[in-house]
Design an enzyme around this catalytic site. Structure first.
Site, PDB file in Angstrom:
ATOM      1  N   GLY A   1      44.628  61.035  46.708  1.00 45.31           N
ATOM      2  CA  GLY A   1      44.981  62.369  47.178  1.00 45.31           C
ATOM      3  C   GLY A   1      45.499  62.318  48.596  1.00 45.31           C
ATOM      4  O   GLY A   1      45.344  61.318  49.307  1.00 45.31           O
ATOM      5  N   CYS A   2      46.126  63.427  49.019  1.00 45.27           N
ATOM      6  CA  CYS A   2      46.741  63.446  50.336  1.00 45.27           C
ATOM      7  C   CYS A   2      45.680  63.410  51.437  1.00 45.27           C
ATOM      8  O   CYS A   2      45.732  62.572  52.343  1.00 45.27           O
ATOM      9  CB  CYS A   2      47.638  64.663  50.476  1.00 45.27           C
ATOM     10  N   TYR A   3      44.701  64.306  51.377  1.00 41.41           N
ATOM     11  CA  TYR A   3      43.640  64.287  52.396  1.00 41.41           C
ATOM     12  C   TYR A   3      42.881  62.962  52.391  1.00 41.41           C
ATOM     13  O   TYR A   3      42.615  62.394  53.460  1.00 41.41           O
ATOM     14  CB  TYR A   3      42.656  65.438  52.171  1.00 41.41           C
TER      15      TYR A   3
ATOM     16  N   THR B   1      43.931  60.031  51.662  1.00 42.18           N
ATOM     17  CA  THR B   1      44.733  58.967  52.265  1.00 42.18           C
ATOM     18  C   THR B   1      44.615  58.994  53.789  1.00 42.18           C
ATOM     19  O   THR B   1      44.322  57.980  54.431  1.00 42.18           O
ATOM     20  CB  THR B   1      46.214  59.111  51.839  1.00 42.18           C
TER      21      THR B   1
END
Lengths: 345, 345, 345, 345
Positions: free
Chosen positions: C148-150, C152
């Site tokens: 996921g973005c967060y 990462t």
């Protein structure tokens, strides 16, 4: 005065609540809805917490008649066609912020709005509420058709010229730019944040509903005007409209002559500010206020006049102007509740 | 190829660094500066960390001659006037992104730029680098004068019409809107965040330096065009230009006829995309890419044509077009290093 | 390689198309959809005009098997649970950008996602695709669960510390801020432009789905970590994540010691840039690129470490990292197709 | 009352002019300047056209004494140190919006502000103007030191907890986010539009001047608090602050208990709105108003409390709070001139 609002969950309604909260002659406000009865307005708008603790009421003509003196309709197309007449017959003043009653010719309405027009009898009773030019009629009106946002900026910017003999009347081009609040509160692809930020869009090319509204007034003012070119754009900002207006001068003129014409036209208008030589308004300079600011210039090279007219679309372009009309209708000082200094920055 | 950049700390320079990093025929890049010698480019631009670890070198013609084949000048007014000639004489190709060499008539330059023009002999050597219309001259040019951002969008949007006989040639109005990056990197009141966000501004009314540049090209293309009206606006966004162009048709036409004219004109152009019926480009649809997207329409009511032309001002309006010229001058495939899909959203 | 994308009309899919267009080892791209079969991708994304002229195909395992080597799933929750296993069994590599396969414990998935988890057998086959720390497993993976973005931004920011013995392991707080693109392409009230611009919001307090994903990895790295506090916020911008991470040092340390720890950890990582003393990254400094930039500091007054980690959520936080995994799985140089200089400004 | 403003060309001054225009007890406003004497305020702020047609006067103690009852100082560091004492001695009330008089210990001021502190005698006369907690002292104050923007949001968000025994007093972390107006009106690289839009930045890490101000008050309230961690960030918006505050609970608690604590603390406060269960404020919900809105939650998993406190930094964080203090000092109803409904959207 006791005031009712139909459509309080839209942006026009929210802005009426912001402004009317400061109005000294408004004792009570009742919120009506035909779809969200029972909801507290704070659920829809947390920013109103502890200020308005009010439930939306269903619309019932008998109650409306009992409860309020004036009704503001801040509603989507079609609602005013249905309700404005009934409310007026019940003896209440009606101020309609929708476009339903603005166009005198139902066939024009139907061509541009692609829906059935309001009854002619109702349209004929409505006065177009542009105070700077229709003040006398507004005073005795029972139903006000409040101008659209683009028409307000455009008409105030064009009126002195169109009423003069200085221009070529088939040369009017309006390049209009608006913040996104004019598109209303319903989420859509076009106003989805990720698609609208860092973006600039043109939309409804040659087809915006405000075109016939502008043309109608211009034609009333001067029979020589029939059509204009008007293209609207969406700016990545929430509030504000700028109309950049291009007109060909009929003969050589000067910026001084033009500025004098505008100064004279708006000398007694508290909400129109004609800017001095070399100064052109930005939209933020009227943010949150009821002002329309106008700058203008003449280019000797091309013989063309450029007029720059800005408003806050939610205030002078909608709810502020509605309250200005409310004041006129009721004999209050015209700026009552509207002495808002623009919020800057 | 070995490439030099003068002015790498400005936005045009930074964008050259972004794009040239992907260019297969560029082996080395040297950064020159006349004011910041010794500074590492990463100090000015942390986003270049670990990509470009380069110090700015002082400009010395002997070194330039030794070190590079081509020099890009991404400099403020006046620098190219001084250096472009010397660099060309030293045998390097020159691609000048400033406005110094664009106007053929020095008196016109001086009237609009309010400063001394470059020597006529230098101006005459420079080829105006609008590839879609000047490709043949670019091939053999030693000095390229890279077009301004507004002229690029406007000229690509107007060329097919101006080269036709379909329009009234004194009717051209360009309402242009730009993101703030066009104003450069120096902080100023007009681009101070608190004053620019949630704001829309018009500026340099009737006085923008790009007016004579546009008129010069239009006049070269068709002697019937002399002046245009051009008003630039600042949009609260960083990148992107939209030129909304209004022209009066000389006689009745159709959208189909117009689209066919544009499709034909740009049939072989990889960086111009003429949009289909009813589709108008938004600036974000070319964000970060070298495309110019064009939409158009004809309004039967008014007889007026509206053309919508968008570019990324930092790419097609500056550094991307400069690299396109670089490719043409050196016989590389024209899209080399420029195969950038627009970044969306 | 021939590549398939399921979910090309979302932002993750669009970004895959942007990036894969530059990938030298990708010969063909096929777009699959389970809901928009027959639509041309240009209808959904005009910015892809003349670049991708492709129709969405229905998903049929036999065709997929024939047509492509690798499938990227850029899909809403639930789709990968259904398709990832079948596609892998058909012999294709699977890179799943959704959250379906990230959590090892189905009951944790169900608690946070409020929906049924994928089959355990499928989850067990998926390798968590954080290249900087899981590279060896990725090399031989058949199914990648792309982070996921967060997670990462957070995990790259925390890894060196969590793998050390320098901190108090129950003290981790992550205050995360994201642009709106992370919320996807479906219009909603929260990302309606008029409600999101000039606004800053906190959301999904104590409930964001990425919390268990972060905790799972931290716990794998160091059994002493069990829970963290993580609060996400929405910034009025489109792209970019900043995670500001607060950790209590177990004993006195120095900024130098910490920086050395990070430099050592990421010495060979091309996509992680540890910033020098006193420099902290802003989100725009990685805009459009695959970098994760990290700044850090130690406060002697409080004994607390602050780590600042930024990524472009659509690139390193989604599609860029997916391509990085694709490169590793296939033995390509890890930065292939990802040599993107951040776009600035 | 007759009111003077020193520093009217800054944002704090402009906001005082917006708000005082609606104040029923302010008869006259005089603008003083030590650097721009003779300039009309409209030249600096066209949005004030036709509202304030006033020239800036030079500061002369004899005139000030004659002309006004109260002086607001909306000035950069160092000015109040010089003038506040003199003006107070001349018999005028002083409300100082700068940070000069906020810190009781001159050595702390000098450590954080890196400049000479005001005379101790002057500092000791100043009352810290946080009405919700210092109202009694404000009533009889002659000199008010108006709180900083971050301290206002943080202190109102922390007070009930810090005054309780519910938390671990060395666990306080404040992750603060502000719009750019807090950085003032002087253009700079950090607030240059092209570098700030579509960007999110952290700044002055561990070094912001508001840290000792917050710590001073917290320590006054509870001797167990000594230091906090505070990191400020810049959001791409103009107005608004959100402080996300993290505190470790000393023992198990519940959201209900916490909310009750806050409700009780602010029961009689008209400008603090404690949000109901599950509702967290966004900055726009207080835009242009004097409210501080607070949401809170407790996470059983981590034992951590999160408090979300938002204000409009230019109103409650500066000029609105200054007028609130002005009202208290003069025995006016505390909300006089401040009944502003937040502007939404």
């Amino acid at each position: 005065m006791r005031v009712g609002i139909i459509g309080a969950t839209g942006y026009g309604g929210a802005e009426l609540l912001r402004l009317l909260n400061q109005h000294p002659h408004v004792q009570d406000i009742i919120l009506y809805s035909s779809s969200k009865e029972g909801m507290n307005i704070q659920e829809s708008y947390p920013h109103l917490s502890e200020i308005y603790n009010k439930e939306l009421q269903s619309i019932n003509i008998d109650s409306v008649k009992e409860e309020v003196d004036t009704v503001f309709l801040a509603t989507p197309p079609g609602v005013s066609s249905e309700w404005a007449g009934k409310i007026a017959e019940a003896g209440c003043q009606v101020i309609d912020l929708s476009g339903d009653l603005r166009l005198e010719d139902p066939s024009v309405y139907e061509a541009w709005y692609k829906r059935e027009a309001a009854p002619s009898s109702l349209i004929q009773k409505a006065v177009y509420g542009l105070p700077e030019w229709n003040r006398e009629w507004i005073k005795s009106a029972k139903i006000i058709s409040n101008p659209g946002c683009y028409p307000t900026a455009t008409l105030l910017g064009l009126a002195p010229l169109v009423k003069s003999d200085l221009i070529e009347f088939d040369s009017i081009i309006v390049d209009a730019k608006s913040g996104t609040s004019g598109a209303g509160r319903s989420p859509s692809a076009i106003t989805h944040y990720s698609e609208m930020n860092e973006n600039f869009k043109i939309y409804q090319i040659n087809q915006h509903k405000h075109v016939p509204e502008i043309e109608q007034l211009l034609h009333q003012w001067n029979k020589k005007v029939s059509t204009i070119t008007f293209q609207p754009h969406l700016v990545p900002m929430v509030r504000g409209i700028m109309a950049t207006i291009y007109v060909k001068a009929r003969k050589k003129t000067t910026e001084q002559e033009l500025r004098e014409l505008y100064r004279e036209a708006y000398r007694h208008e508290r909400f129109v500010r004609v800017r001095p030589d070399g100064q052109y308004p930005a939209t933020k300079e009227v943010y949150g206020s009821n002002y329309c600011d106008i700058g203008l210039t003449y280019d000797e090279r091309t013989g063309r006049i450029t007029i720059v007219s800005v408003i806050d679309n939610v205030v002078k372009g909608a709810s502020g102007q509605a309250i200005q009309n409310f004041n006129i209708m009721n004999g209050f000082e015209e700026g009552t509740g509207l002495k808002l200094v623009p919020m800057y920055p």
